[in-house]
Design an enzyme around this catalytic site. Structure first.
Site, mmCIF file in Angstrom:
data_model
loop_
_atom_site.group_PDB
_atom_site.id
_atom_site.type_symbol
_atom_site.label_atom_id
_atom_site.label_comp_id
_atom_site.label_asym_id
_atom_site.label_seq_id
_atom_site.Cartn_x
_atom_site.Cartn_y
_atom_site.Cartn_z
ATOM 1 N N HIS A 68 0.823 -1.223 0.000
ATOM 2 C CA HIS A 68 0.000 0.000 0.000
ATOM 3 C C HIS A 68 0.848 1.260 0.000
ATOM 4 O O HIS A 68 0.348 2.341 -0.316
ATOM 5 C CB HIS A 68 -0.983 0.002 1.181
ATOM 6 C CG HIS A 68 -0.368 0.239 2.519
ATOM 7 N ND1 HIS A 68 -0.006 -0.789 3.369
ATOM 8 C CD2 HIS A 68 -0.063 1.381 3.166
ATOM 9 C CE1 HIS A 68 0.491 -0.273 4.491
ATOM 10 N NE2 HIS A 68 0.464 1.039 4.396
ATOM 11 N N ASP A 70 -0.424 -7.318 0.577
ATOM 12 C CA ASP A 70 0.124 -6.018 0.957
ATOM 13 C C ASP A 70 1.649 -6.113 0.967
ATOM 14 O O ASP A 70 2.281 -6.093 2.024
ATOM 15 C CB ASP A 70 -0.395 -5.577 2.326
ATOM 16 C CG ASP A 70 -0.122 -4.089 2.583
ATOM 17 O OD1 ASP A 70 0.412 -3.423 1.673
ATOM 18 O OD2 ASP A 70 -0.442 -3.609 3.686
ATOM 19 N N GLY A 123 3.627 5.371 9.505
ATOM 20 C CA GLY A 123 5.010 5.492 9.065
ATOM 21 C C GLY A 123 5.800 4.209 9.253
ATOM 22 O O GLY A 123 6.857 4.022 8.653
ATOM 23 N N SER A 178 4.660 1.341 8.320
ATOM 24 C CA SER A 178 4.270 0.446 7.228
ATOM 25 C C SER A 178 5.485 -0.048 6.449
ATOM 26 O O SER A 178 6.330 0.737 6.025
ATOM 27 C CB SER A 178 3.323 1.161 6.267
ATOM 28 O OG SER A 178 2.052 1.300 6.823
ATOM 29 N N SER A 193 1.841 -4.256 7.851
ATOM 30 C CA SER A 193 0.754 -3.859 6.964
ATOM 31 C C SER A 193 -0.037 -2.721 7.594
ATOM 32 O O SER A 193 -0.136 -1.638 7.034
ATOM 33 C CB SER A 193 -0.165 -5.057 6.687
ATOM 34 O OG SER A 193 -1.306 -4.647 5.942
#
Length: 365
Positions: free
Chosen positions: A224, A248, A321, A323, A339
């Site tokens: 993402h 993801d 942040g 991720s 994720s």
């Protein structure tokens, strides 16, 4: 960070300053003041993974000796689970690491296979459903995802209780049961969110994410981070592949940077999947290095941006942040990339699937 300067990538975070040089133990350490084997193990862990033991003490309440012993125990449990999964076949009912007993608990649907489990030193437990049956139910719910009410935030198979769990917003349990069936357990919790916001780590336009694991030619991260930022390229490379929703994950091809086989301060040794209940740590560009426990695997999560299947839940702390940041066991086995989640749960996309999808080679030390 100035993207024109050569950057150094660790396995989880883009580090602006050079990492401290790893010091090896002196050959005479074993005889220095009668140092025990346990003490030497602790010294070696700290030398190879600076800051790891401090994070485990802060988040898991383990002193250095207990952390060292747990790392060895969990590594053995992972090998045992993989062996029993193959040996038990259709009667395998899932496995998890019991933090209280420090033993692997393995479910079996066939009582005649109990001895197969106990012979390995693991604890055997009769369960009603095999792991394959639970996974099949998850797959059936996945196929009906489009008809789920918006208050349902996901579902998964709970290995510890041997049942299907549906997650839903507070006060909406009945709607969740009406969708999934009244034989499931409903867990009410806050809605999960994607972790993506402006910041520093690696940039995508005005947003940032975190590096997950270094591979030959670049690094893996969350999918993402690419799709939710449009056509923008990361400041330290180019998108080489990504998938979201559904999955993801993504990988970034880099050049002119030094790739190190680390997640935070932990050297990556491999990518064996840890059991549910095992301790795991995460490195992200917002919350840094945090540790916790592996929860349910193969979980379906319905974000507002799209649904993702096959995620693993943890109680590790993470935030916007983080991720793409890497999850790893204290012993150095890579688990996956962040994720999203909420204040109680942080989900990761398993690493093995990412490597397999793009034919990538994980960098190890």
């Amino acid at each position: 960070m100035n993207p024109r300067k050569t950057a150094r990538l660790t396995g989880a975070v883009l580090i602006a300053a050079a990492m401290a040089v790893m010091h090896s133990l002196p050959a005479s350490a074993a005889s220095s003041g009668g140092t025990s084997a346990t003490d030497l193990s602790v010294l070696q862990i700290e030398a190879e993974n600076p800051g790891l033991l401090a994070a485990m003490k802060r988040d898991l309440g383990l002193d250095a000796t207990a952390a060292s012993e747990l790392m060895a125990t969990q590594s053995a449990a992972t090998a045992t689970e993989n062996s029993l999964r193959a040996a038990l076949g259709e009667s395998f009912g899932g496995a998890y690491f019991d933090a209280a007993t420090r033993k692997l608990v393995v479910g079996v649907t066939d009582a005649s296979k109990l001895a197969t489990v106990t012979a390995t030193g693991a604890t055997a437990k009769i369960v009603a459903h095999s792991a394959a049956q639970l996974d099949s139910t998850v797959a059936q719910l996945n196929a009906r995802e489009a008809s789920a009410p918006s208050t349902v935030t996901g579902w998964y198979a709970d290995t510890v209780t041997n049942e299907i769990v549906v997650t839903a917003l507070p006060g909406t349990a009945e709607a969740a049961k009406a969708f999934a069936g009244y034989n499931v357990r409903v867990k009410e919790e806050a809605a999960p969110q994607m972790f993506l916001k402006g910041g520093d780590a690696y940039y995508i336009g005005g947003s940032r994410c975190s590096v997950g694991f270094t591979v030959r030619g670049g690094y893996v991260t969350a999918g993402h981070c690419e799709t939710e930022t449009g056509s923008a390229q990361p400041n330290n490379g180019t998108w080489a592949g990504s998938s979201f929703p559904g999955n993801d994950y993504a990988w970034v091809r880099t050049s002119g940077v030094t790739l190190e086989p680390r997640v935070g301060n932990v050297t990556v040794r491999g990518s064996s999947s840890a059991a549910t209940g095992a301790q795991v740590c995460k490195a992200g560009s917002t919350t840094g290095y945090t540790c916790g426990t592996v929860g349910a695997k193969n979980q379906t999560v319905r974000y507002s941006q799209g649904t993702v299947t096959g995620l693993t839940a943890t109680n590790v702390r993470c935030a916007g942040g983080d991720s793409g940041g890497g999850f790893i066991t204290p012993a150095g086995q890579g688990q996956g990339v962040v994720s999203g989640g909420n204040t109680a749960t942080c989900y990761f996309q398993p690493l093995g699937e990412i490597l397999s999808r793009y034919g990538l080679s994980l960098l190890t030390g």
